[in-house]
Design a protein around this motif. Structure first.
Motif, PDB file in Angstrom:
ATOM      1  N   ARG A  98      10.258   3.834  -5.384  1.00 23.50           N
ATOM      2  CA  ARG A  98      11.155   3.685  -4.230  1.00 23.50           C
ATOM      3  C   ARG A  98      10.865   2.438  -3.401  1.00 23.50           C
ATOM      4  O   ARG A  98      11.735   1.922  -2.722  1.00 23.50           O
ATOM      5  CB  ARG A  98      11.066   4.921  -3.349  1.00 23.50           C
ATOM      6  CG  ARG A  98      11.972   6.019  -3.858  1.00 23.50           C
ATOM      7  CD  ARG A  98      12.046   7.150  -2.903  1.00 23.50           C
ATOM      8  NE  ARG A  98      10.792   7.898  -2.886  1.00 23.50           N
ATOM      9  CZ  ARG A  98      10.602   8.989  -2.187  1.00 23.50           C
ATOM     10  NH1 ARG A  98      11.560   9.450  -1.416  1.00 23.50           N
ATOM     11  NH2 ARG A  98       9.460   9.626  -2.228  1.00 23.50           N
ATOM     12  N   ARG A  99       9.611   1.994  -3.405  1.00 19.72           N
ATOM     13  CA  ARG A  99       9.290   0.773  -2.649  1.00 19.72           C
ATOM     14  C   ARG A  99       9.235  -0.450  -3.559  1.00 19.72           C
ATOM     15  O   ARG A  99       8.720  -1.500  -3.166  1.00 19.72           O
ATOM     16  CB  ARG A  99       7.954   0.937  -1.909  1.00 19.72           C
ATOM     17  CG  ARG A  99       7.910   2.067  -0.914  1.00 19.72           C
ATOM     18  CD  ARG A  99       9.035   1.996   0.124  1.00 19.72           C
ATOM     19  NE  ARG A  99       9.036   0.802   0.938  1.00 19.72           N
ATOM     20  CZ  ARG A  99       8.346   0.651   2.062  1.00 19.72           C
ATOM     21  NH1 ARG A  99       7.578   1.611   2.494  1.00 19.72           N
ATOM     22  NH2 ARG A  99       8.441  -0.460   2.757  1.00 19.72           N
ATOM     23  N   GLY A 100       9.722  -0.326  -4.783  1.00 20.01           N
ATOM     24  CA  GLY A 100       9.770  -1.475  -5.692  1.00 20.01           C
ATOM     25  C   GLY A 100      10.676  -2.564  -5.128  1.00 20.01           C
ATOM     26  O   GLY A 100      11.476  -2.327  -4.221  1.00 20.01           O
ATOM     27  N   CYS A 101      10.563  -3.755  -5.677  1.00 27.29           N
ATOM     28  CA  CYS A 101      11.298  -4.902  -5.122  1.00 27.29           C
ATOM     29  C   CYS A 101      12.809  -4.727  -5.304  1.00 27.29           C
ATOM     30  O   CYS A 101      13.289  -4.628  -6.431  1.00 27.29           O
ATOM     31  CB  CYS A 101      10.847  -6.181  -5.826  1.00 27.29           C
ATOM     32  SG  CYS A 101      11.757  -7.627  -5.264  1.00 27.29           S
ATOM     33  N   PRO A 102      13.583  -4.756  -4.205  1.00 27.59           N
ATOM     34  CA  PRO A 102      15.035  -4.651  -4.346  1.00 27.59           C
ATOM     35  C   PRO A 102      15.668  -5.967  -4.808  1.00 27.59           C
ATOM     36  O   PRO A 102      16.844  -6.000  -5.153  1.00 27.59           O
ATOM     37  CB  PRO A 102      15.492  -4.284  -2.925  1.00 27.59           C
ATOM     38  CG  PRO A 102      14.433  -4.823  -2.021  1.00 27.59           C
ATOM     39  CD  PRO A 102      13.147  -4.802  -2.794  1.00 27.59           C
ATOM     40  N   PRO A 117       0.816  -1.216   0.000  1.00 23.90           N
ATOM     41  CA  PRO A 117       0.000   0.000   0.000  1.00 23.90           C
ATOM     42  C   PRO A 117       0.852   1.270   0.000  1.00 23.90           C
ATOM     43  O   PRO A 117       1.932   1.290   0.564  1.00 23.90           O
ATOM     44  CB  PRO A 117      -0.797  -0.111   1.305  1.00 23.90           C
ATOM     45  CG  PRO A 117      -0.343  -1.328   2.006  1.00 23.90           C
ATOM     46  CD  PRO A 117       0.651  -2.047   1.179  1.00 23.90           C
ATOM     47  N   ARG A 118       0.351   2.282  -0.692  1.00 21.76           N
ATOM     48  CA  ARG A 118       0.987   3.597  -0.701  1.00 21.76           C
ATOM     49  C   ARG A 118       0.059   4.592  -0.038  1.00 21.76           C
ATOM     50  O   ARG A 118      -1.144   4.343   0.088  1.00 21.76           O
ATOM     51  CB  ARG A 118       1.191   4.063  -2.141  1.00 21.76           C
ATOM     52  CG  ARG A 118       2.555   3.807  -2.772  1.00 21.76           C
ATOM     53  CD  ARG A 118       2.872   2.390  -2.977  1.00 21.76           C
ATOM     54  NE  ARG A 118       4.097   2.214  -3.758  1.00 21.76           N
ATOM     55  CZ  ARG A 118       4.573   1.051  -4.107  1.00 21.76           C
ATOM     56  NH1 ARG A 118       3.960  -0.067  -3.752  1.00 21.76           N
ATOM     57  NH2 ARG A 118       5.691   0.964  -4.799  1.00 21.76           N
ATOM     58  N   GLU A 119       0.623   5.773   0.324  1.00 20.01           N
ATOM     59  CA  GLU A 119      -0.223   6.857   0.834  1.00 20.01           C
ATOM     60  C   GLU A 119       0.082   8.104   0.009  1.00 20.01           C
ATOM     61  O   GLU A 119       1.262   8.456  -0.172  1.00 20.01           O
ATOM     62  CB  GLU A 119       0.081   7.111   2.309  1.00 20.01           C
ATOM     63  CG  GLU A 119      -0.889   8.074   2.945  1.00 20.01           C
ATOM     64  CD  GLU A 119      -0.564   8.268   4.417  1.00 20.01           C
ATOM     65  OE1 GLU A 119      -1.031   7.456   5.239  1.00 20.01           O
ATOM     66  OE2 GLU A 119       0.169   9.224   4.734  1.00 20.01           O
TER      67      GLU A 119
HETATM   68  C1  HEM Z   1      10.091 -13.609  -8.540  1.00 24.10           C
HETATM   69  C2  HEM Z   1      10.618 -13.032  -7.478  1.00 24.10           C
HETATM   70  C3  HEM Z   1      10.052 -11.815  -6.795  1.00 24.10           C
HETATM   71  C4  HEM Z   1       8.904 -11.112  -7.026  1.00 24.10           C
HETATM   72  C5  HEM Z   1       7.834 -11.368  -8.093  1.00 24.10           C
HETATM   73  C6  HEM Z   1       8.862 -10.023  -6.065  1.00 24.10           C
HETATM   74  C7  HEM Z   1       7.853  -9.077  -5.993  1.00 24.10           C
HETATM   75  C8  HEM Z   1       7.832  -8.034  -5.098  1.00 24.10           C
HETATM   76  C9  HEM Z   1       6.817  -7.007  -5.055  1.00 24.10           C
HETATM   77  C10 HEM Z   1       5.613  -6.909  -5.994  1.00 24.10           C
HETATM   78  C11 HEM Z   1       7.132  -6.162  -4.048  1.00 24.10           C
HETATM   79  C12 HEM Z   1       6.328  -4.906  -3.660  1.00 24.10           C
HETATM   80  C13 HEM Z   1       6.835  -3.766  -4.549  1.00 24.10           C
HETATM   81  C14 HEM Z   1       5.943  -2.551  -4.597  1.00 24.10           C
HETATM   82  O1  HEM Z   1       4.977  -2.466  -3.821  1.00 24.10           O
HETATM   83  O2  HEM Z   1       6.222  -1.657  -5.431  1.00 24.10           O
HETATM   84  C15 HEM Z   1       8.342  -6.641  -3.427  1.00 24.10           C
HETATM   85  C16 HEM Z   1       8.970  -6.050  -2.355  1.00 24.10           C
HETATM   86  C17 HEM Z   1      10.110  -6.520  -1.775  1.00 24.10           C
HETATM   87  N1  HEM Z   1      10.888  -7.570  -2.214  1.00 24.10           N
HETATM   88 FE1  HEM Z   1      10.467  -8.771  -3.780  1.00 24.10          FE
HETATM   89  N2  HEM Z   1       9.981 -10.097  -5.276  1.00 24.10           N
HETATM   90  C18 HEM Z   1      10.739 -11.166  -5.691  1.00 24.10           C
HETATM   91  C19 HEM Z   1      11.960 -11.553  -5.200  1.00 24.10           C
HETATM   92  C20 HEM Z   1      12.607 -10.943  -4.162  1.00 24.10           C
HETATM   93  C21 HEM Z   1      13.918 -11.325  -3.665  1.00 24.10           C
HETATM   94  C22 HEM Z   1      14.768 -12.450  -4.286  1.00 24.10           C
HETATM   95  C23 HEM Z   1      14.186 -10.519  -2.615  1.00 24.10           C
HETATM   96  C24 HEM Z   1      15.393 -10.455  -1.710  1.00 24.10           C
HETATM   97  C25 HEM Z   1      16.491 -11.129  -1.911  1.00 24.10           C
HETATM   98  C26 HEM Z   1      13.065  -9.600  -2.438  1.00 24.10           C
HETATM   99  C27 HEM Z   1      12.964  -8.647  -1.473  1.00 24.10           C
HETATM  100  C28 HEM Z   1      11.940  -7.707  -1.364  1.00 24.10           C
HETATM  101  C29 HEM Z   1      11.852  -6.696  -0.313  1.00 24.10           C
HETATM  102  C30 HEM Z   1      12.827  -6.501   0.846  1.00 24.10           C
HETATM  103  C31 HEM Z   1      10.708  -5.952  -0.585  1.00 24.10           C
HETATM  104  C32 HEM Z   1      10.168  -4.768   0.228  1.00 24.10           C
HETATM  105  C33 HEM Z   1      10.726  -3.463  -0.337  1.00 24.10           C
HETATM  106  C34 HEM Z   1      10.180  -2.241   0.420  1.00 24.10           C
HETATM  107  O3  HEM Z   1       9.235  -2.366   1.178  1.00 24.10           O
HETATM  108  O4  HEM Z   1      10.745  -1.146   0.220  1.00 24.10           O
HETATM  109  N3  HEM Z   1      12.137  -9.894  -3.403  1.00 24.10           N
HETATM  110  N4  HEM Z   1       8.764  -7.786  -4.096  1.00 24.10           N
END
Ligand code: HEM
Length: 190
Positions: free
Chosen positions: A124-128, A58-60
């Protein structure tokens, strides 16, 4: 793999690609991945129809904003429904159809710039973990298609597969997919 078992033409095309590029070695390596166009198209198409996170974090809104005819006041909680966007007929032709070809010769990617395809979110909150996630999936699928041919168990038809998905930490199928793996013994991987 569920979409692929229901779309043998796409499976074959990806197998031909992977097996042609990796003719003599046993292993598909990370450095080979940039050569796989059809395999990547399959992964994009799968992300479009089955995003593991169907709704982004979620965003605000930080200020009043109007988008098209919608007025969004400051401090509104905003949810981005990626699942719905991936099936929006305004963005995608025949959206319910699994058709990796739609990504061939097309620049659309999932890096967060193309808002029609956001399996990893954006901004900025995209997946790292996007780079690690994408490479892991590409390698796993390349290995599965390089090493094996895949069939449904005797008596199971593709049209009978249960595609129902359930929401959890990530979206997943409600029933397991059971397939028969037939090792490829062609000279190119021995
Ligand atoms: C197919 C693999 C993956 C998918 C489809 C995925 C998808 C996502 C999505 C949709 C979000 C939310 C982004 C947003 O709201 O804009 C997210 C957040 C996050 N992902 Fe992933 N992710 C994957 C793999 C990973 C991996 C491998 C890691 C770590 C090694 C990871 C760590 C994180 C973290 C820490 C967040 C939170 C970022 C934040 O809140 O700022 N993800 N991911």
């Amino acid at each position: 793999m569920t979409e692929l078992i229901m779309n043998p033409r796409a499976t074959r095309q990806a197998q031909v690609e992977v097996r042609k590029i990796i003719p003599k070695r046993e292993q598909v390596l990370e450095k080979d991945l940039h050569q796989f166009y059809y395999l990547k198209a399959i992964i994009k198409e799968t992300f479009r129809l089955h995003p593991p996170s169907p709704v982004l974090l979620p965003r605000e809104s930080i200020q009043d904003v109007t988008i098209d005819e919608y007025e969004i006041p400051a401090k509104s909680r905003v949810f981005v429904n990626v699942w719905e966007i991936g099936r929006d007929p305004k963005s995608w032709e025949s959206p319910e159809e699994f058709n990796p070809d739609r990504f061939i010769g097309c620049d659309i990617d999932f890096m967060g710039q193309d808002f029609g395809l956001l399996p990893f979110g954006a901004g900025r909150r995209g997946c790292p973990g996007i780079a690690l996630g994408a490479v892991t999936i590409e390698l796993a699928l390349a290995w599965l298609l390089h090493r094996f041919d895949w069939e449904l168990p005797l008596g199971v038809r593709a049209e009978d597969l249960d595609l129902t998905e359930v929401y959890g930490i990530s979206m997943h199928k409600i029933t397991d997919l059971v397939l028969v793996a037939k090792p490829q013994l062609h000279e190119s991987i021995c």
